[in-house]
Design a protein around this motif. Structure first.
Motif, mmCIF file in Angstrom:
data_model
loop_
_atom_site.group_PDB
_atom_site.id
_atom_site.type_symbol
_atom_site.label_atom_id
_atom_site.label_comp_id
_atom_site.label_asym_id
_atom_site.label_seq_id
_atom_site.Cartn_x
_atom_site.Cartn_y
_atom_site.Cartn_z
ATOM 1 N N LEU A 150 0.623 -1.211 -0.044
ATOM 2 C CA LEU A 150 0.048 0.047 -0.017
ATOM 3 C C LEU A 150 0.687 1.094 -0.016
ATOM 4 O O LEU A 150 0.465 2.126 -0.614
ATOM 5 C CB LEU A 150 -0.880 0.061 1.253
ATOM 6 N N ARG B 133 1.932 1.648 -3.525
ATOM 7 C CA ARG B 133 0.845 2.344 -4.338
ATOM 8 C C ARG B 133 0.881 3.592 -3.962
ATOM 9 O O ARG B 133 0.666 4.682 -4.948
ATOM 10 C CB ARG B 133 -0.296 1.448 -3.763
ATOM 11 N N ALA B 134 0.724 4.187 -2.783
ATOM 12 C CA ALA B 134 0.634 5.954 -2.647
ATOM 13 C C ALA B 134 1.776 6.393 -3.084
ATOM 14 O O ALA B 134 1.713 7.684 -3.452
ATOM 15 C CB ALA B 134 0.582 5.858 -0.951
ATOM 16 N N ARG C 23 3.475 5.853 -5.660
ATOM 17 C CA ARG C 23 3.296 5.844 -7.125
ATOM 18 C C ARG C 23 2.195 6.413 -7.789
ATOM 19 O O ARG C 23 2.197 7.159 -8.845
ATOM 20 C CB ARG C 23 3.585 4.354 -7.899
ATOM 21 N N LEU C 24 1.093 6.154 -7.114
ATOM 22 C CA LEU C 24 -0.413 6.804 -7.589
ATOM 23 C C LEU C 24 -0.730 8.131 -6.896
ATOM 24 O O LEU C 24 -1.920 8.532 -7.302
ATOM 25 C CB LEU C 24 -1.105 5.450 -7.666
ATOM 26 N N GLY C 25 -0.164 8.307 -5.632
ATOM 27 C CA GLY C 25 -0.510 9.431 -4.873
ATOM 28 C C GLY C 25 -1.735 9.276 -3.944
ATOM 29 O O GLY C 25 -1.991 8.016 -3.906
ATOM 30 N N PRO C 26 -1.878 9.960 -3.205
ATOM 31 C CA PRO C 26 -2.907 9.655 -2.251
ATOM 32 C C PRO C 26 -4.469 9.789 -2.784
ATOM 33 O O PRO C 26 -4.648 10.156 -3.829
ATOM 34 C CB PRO C 26 -2.845 11.091 -1.112
ATOM 35 N N ASN C 27 -5.076 9.561 -1.759
ATOM 36 C CA ASN C 27 -6.763 9.349 -2.295
ATOM 37 C C ASN C 27 -7.041 8.571 -3.603
ATOM 38 O O ASN C 27 -7.936 8.866 -4.313
ATOM 39 C CB ASN C 27 -7.056 10.998 -2.278
ATOM 40 N N VAL C 28 -6.411 7.381 -3.543
ATOM 41 C CA VAL C 28 -6.890 6.385 -4.787
ATOM 42 C C VAL C 28 -7.414 5.280 -3.948
ATOM 43 O O VAL C 28 -6.960 4.641 -3.448
ATOM 44 C CB VAL C 28 -5.464 5.999 -5.456
ATOM 45 N N SER C 29 -8.701 5.134 -4.530
ATOM 46 C CA SER C 29 -9.652 4.476 -3.611
ATOM 47 C C SER C 29 -9.382 2.992 -3.731
ATOM 48 O O SER C 29 -8.985 2.363 -4.886
ATOM 49 C CB SER C 29 -11.115 4.688 -3.887
ATOM 50 N N THR C 30 -9.382 2.102 -2.710
ATOM 51 C CA THR C 30 -9.677 0.649 -2.879
ATOM 52 C C THR C 30 -10.700 0.349 -2.316
ATOM 53 O O THR C 30 -11.502 1.086 -1.724
ATOM 54 C CB THR C 30 -8.193 0.155 -2.111
ATOM 55 N N PHE C 31 -11.128 -0.976 -2.589
ATOM 56 C CA PHE C 31 -12.071 -1.646 -1.823
ATOM 57 C C PHE C 31 -11.979 -2.261 -0.514
ATOM 58 O O PHE C 31 -10.732 -2.677 -0.577
ATOM 59 C CB PHE C 31 -13.064 -2.525 -2.819
ATOM 60 N N ARG D 245 -8.871 -0.862 -8.345
ATOM 61 C CA ARG D 245 -9.552 -0.864 -6.969
ATOM 62 C C ARG D 245 -8.863 -2.034 -5.937
ATOM 63 O O ARG D 245 -9.347 -2.135 -4.647
ATOM 64 C CB ARG D 245 -10.939 -0.699 -6.549
ATOM 65 N N LEU E 60 2.627 -1.260 -10.192
ATOM 66 C CA LEU E 60 3.797 -0.530 -9.240
ATOM 67 C C LEU E 60 5.224 -0.830 -9.947
ATOM 68 O O LEU E 60 5.980 0.069 -10.007
ATOM 69 C CB LEU E 60 3.452 -0.826 -7.873
ATOM 70 N N ASP F 233 7.495 11.398 -10.245
ATOM 71 C CA ASP F 233 7.559 10.086 -9.643
ATOM 72 C C ASP F 233 6.189 9.514 -9.422
ATOM 73 O O ASP F 233 6.011 8.548 -9.084
ATOM 74 C CB ASP F 233 7.744 10.554 -8.033
ATOM 75 N N GLN F 234 5.190 10.295 -9.791
ATOM 76 C CA GLN F 234 3.753 9.741 -9.643
ATOM 77 C C GLN F 234 2.938 9.972 -10.701
ATOM 78 O O GLN F 234 2.934 10.810 -11.761
ATOM 79 C CB GLN F 234 2.941 10.324 -8.204
ATOM 80 N N ALA F 235 1.863 8.759 -10.628
ATOM 81 C CA ALA F 235 1.339 8.637 -12.314
ATOM 82 C C ALA F 235 -0.204 8.431 -11.992
ATOM 83 O O ALA F 235 -0.785 8.178 -11.144
ATOM 84 C CB ALA F 235 1.628 7.466 -12.825
#
Lengths: 420, 420
Positions: free
Chosen positions: A8, A11-12, A14-22, B78, B85, B100-102
């Motif tokens: 996780l 993931r944060a 590389r994809l940034g914050p506030n990227v939803s998961t279930f 999700r 990653l 760094d982030q995508a």
């Protein structure tokens, strides 16, 4: 059940914050087949949520069609290829009433973005009407229709949102139509005119209120009376999801000028379309041309064609109707003080929860989603307050899977903690 | 050479009017391999135009990676999956300086649409600056940057277009920067503020003027001075196309806040991305979240990873540099009174044509494109008047293919009809 926190964190990062998961503990899924998904620990989950793998995860026929075409050729639509024409002959044949021409895209969001411009080009007006509890896609223009992610600088003035129909407050098509008429009048008075009403015929993101046939007809008539178009967002109800019909607009007795197709169309391959009547598409093509590098490609056509093949040969619409009706009956037989309503159409179900005071109860919906997951069944939540259980399994969900789901749901409801 | 008119009629019936094809007689392509395409009559064409099949048409390794992953799993982001990653670790390592982030998308247009909102979310401003001879994508928001397809209702006031650099008029970075500064001041005065300058570092759609290193630095400085961001559209120059560098911004000595990647990224599979610094992506994610059903999927990751594998193992950037330099030298040795300039960078070339009076000569560019096609070589045209021959072959274009292209181009120029 292991989900290393390092994953996780990666993931944060590389994809940034506030990227939803279930789920409280997100799933790390590695393999799929039919209605089943397996996580990194080898645990198997019954997928009662995902509509993108419409004919089942990793369907071998769809994978083969995609792979074989990719090994032959995958180039753009400025060369001519019969694959997309053969596909569109077949698809438009399923749509009927003059929905004859397509702008192919890669995502439902792109299709919706095109549909808005189709309506604007065809009418010369810019005003758009949608419900105030919806989502139609993620481009800048389309997010303007969404209540949840308003644009930087606020919603543009040419967009009017009307109160979304709500199952518990009663469904009266004339009341909805009156709101639409009011919005249309406002858009005309402000000089925008009315380009379109954009609506999912199943009102899927509105909480799947399962409106009776014809519910949306008065609203559509209000818009069409003032020269506006009807855009049906079929991204969720389309391709047989509702069982009784191939398309949501058929169930509602509507004649949309444009339909948008997406998620299930390629069983996960990025393919989508905005399909309209010839005059509407012509107006758009004349104003914009439009070229989409990856869309209308031979691989998109081959993949989408295989999806239609499987849908027809495996009688999946019929399965959605039969399995869906039996499952809905079982779900309706379940009782719990927090259940306010249980409804569905084909393989698309909603179980709405409320507190003792009759207000939405997202806590229960979340507990049910987590309880189902703990029992190996994947589900989700919708609704203005995420208080409605949403079930929308792949179309190969049969009686055996319905049994498993029913049992898990019954057990989950019985084991629910006491929620006020 | 057969192209049954019935096929074009079917195409117009299903896709609508004004859907562009290439060439007087459009090509009906059935198969691709490496730099080669075959039409329905079995005729072979050397592809000197397409950049999407970056590592070659139907590259078996890319097809296998895509097929194998699709047979395992292709679901949405999700759920957690390491594929995307691992890919982004590698990709961001190639980008450097904090990119760094995508935000993964399916198309370059979606990436650009996201990038504009990233800049707006990070700066709080809405103003956008681009050149007046460009194209960055096809969503409603992104077409506002394009000169060729203005939106219904006109270009929005927060978009300012500055004169595009032009190879024949001389390339002076300070003059370009002065225009950008003027646009920035106007946007500030009008209350929009400056969110971003959006520019392709190779100025590909501006006619590939091949600006010297550092040309864009003064313009970038003007924007960054007033708090605006720099968005580099790397959809064409990225992934080694320029040979000397992996990215166009490196060749220009720029430090963009956001880069947009697309076309070559998945060798035809719909995958694209907007990649930014952590603060910029965080601002976007905080404002919008953003979820794209088909993007960041295991199949997108596997396919894009295979493209990087092939690029690196087959040394295709180095090939672009070496083959490109040799081919450019040969093209520069060709003479014809209509040639105004021949230039290139890596495997990206422009041959600009003018009339005797020194005005753009699209008639010659078209004759050269058709002459090359008659000799079995595929090329295209760019420029404000489509008066520039554009060559942008797959990155596996080697010395043998360069020879064939050179011969065909020389013969085409020699056989050109007398054009005024």
């Amino acid at each position: 059940m292991s989900m290393p926190s390092s994953l996780l964190q990666r993931r944060a990062a590389r994809l940034g914050p506030n990227v939803s998961t279930f789920y409280d503990t997100p799933l790390h899924i590695l393999r799929g087949e039919g209605c089943w998904l397996w996580d990194a620990d080898g645990r198997r989950y019954l997928d009662a949520y995902n509509n993108v793998p419409h004919v089942g995860h990793a369907h071998p026929r769809v994978v083969a069609a995609m792979s074989e075409q990719a090994a032959q050729l995958n180039t753009h639509s400025r060369y001519v290829h019969t694959g997309i024409l053969d596909y569109l002959d077949r698809l438009t044949g399923l749509l009927g009433h003059g929905l004859d021409q397509a702008v192919m895209t890669c995502t439902g969001s792109e299709a919706m973005d095109v549909a808005l411009r189709m309506a604007q080009a065809a009418t010369g007006a810019t005003g758009l009407i949608a419900t105030d509890n919806t989502y139609h896609g993620n481009t800048s223009a389309v997010t303007a229709l969404s209540t949840r992610r308003p644009p930087i600088g606020g919603r543009p003035p040419h967009v009017r949102l009307v109160p979304a129909p709500d199952a518990l407050s009663g469904l009266d098509g004339d009341i909805f139509a009156a709101h639409v008429a009011e919005a249309a009048t406002a858009l005309q008075e402000e000089g925008f005119g009315v380009a379109a009403l954009i609506v999912c015929p199943a009102l899927a993101n509105e909480g799947l209120p399962c409106p009776p046939a014809g519910f949306l007809q008065p609203a559509a008539a209000q818009v069409q009376k003032v020269g506006g178009l009807l855009i049906a967002d079929e991204i969720q109800p389309g391709f047989g999801r509702l069982g009784s019909h191939w398309w949501g607009f058929e169930q509602q007795g509507l004649r949309p000028d444009i339909v948008c197709l997406g998620k299930p169309m390629g069983n996960g391959y990025p393919v989508a379309a905005a399909i309209g009547t010839a005059p509407v598409v012509s107006a758009f093509r004349t104003a914009f041309g439009y070229f989409n590098t990856f869309a209308a490609s031979p691989v998109a056509a081959a993949t989408a064609t295989a999806v239609l093949d499987v849908l027809e040969e495996e009688n999946l619409r019929q399965n959605a109707e039969a399995t869906g009706a039996a499952l809905l009956a079982r779900m309706r037989s379940m009782h719990h003080p927090r259940i306010a309503d249980t409804r569905g159409h084909g393989l698309f179900f909603a179980m709405e929860f409320q507190t003792q005071e009759g207000t939405p109860c997202p806590v229960t919906a979340k507990a049910v989603v987590e309880g189902l997951k703990a029992r190996g069944v994947l589900a989700g939540a919708i609704g203005r307050q995420q208080h409605i259980l949403k079930l929308r399994p792949p179309m190969v969900f049969g009686p055996a899977e319905a049994d498993l789901l029913s049992t898990a749901l019954q057990e989950t409801l019985e084991a629910l903690p006491d929620v006020p």
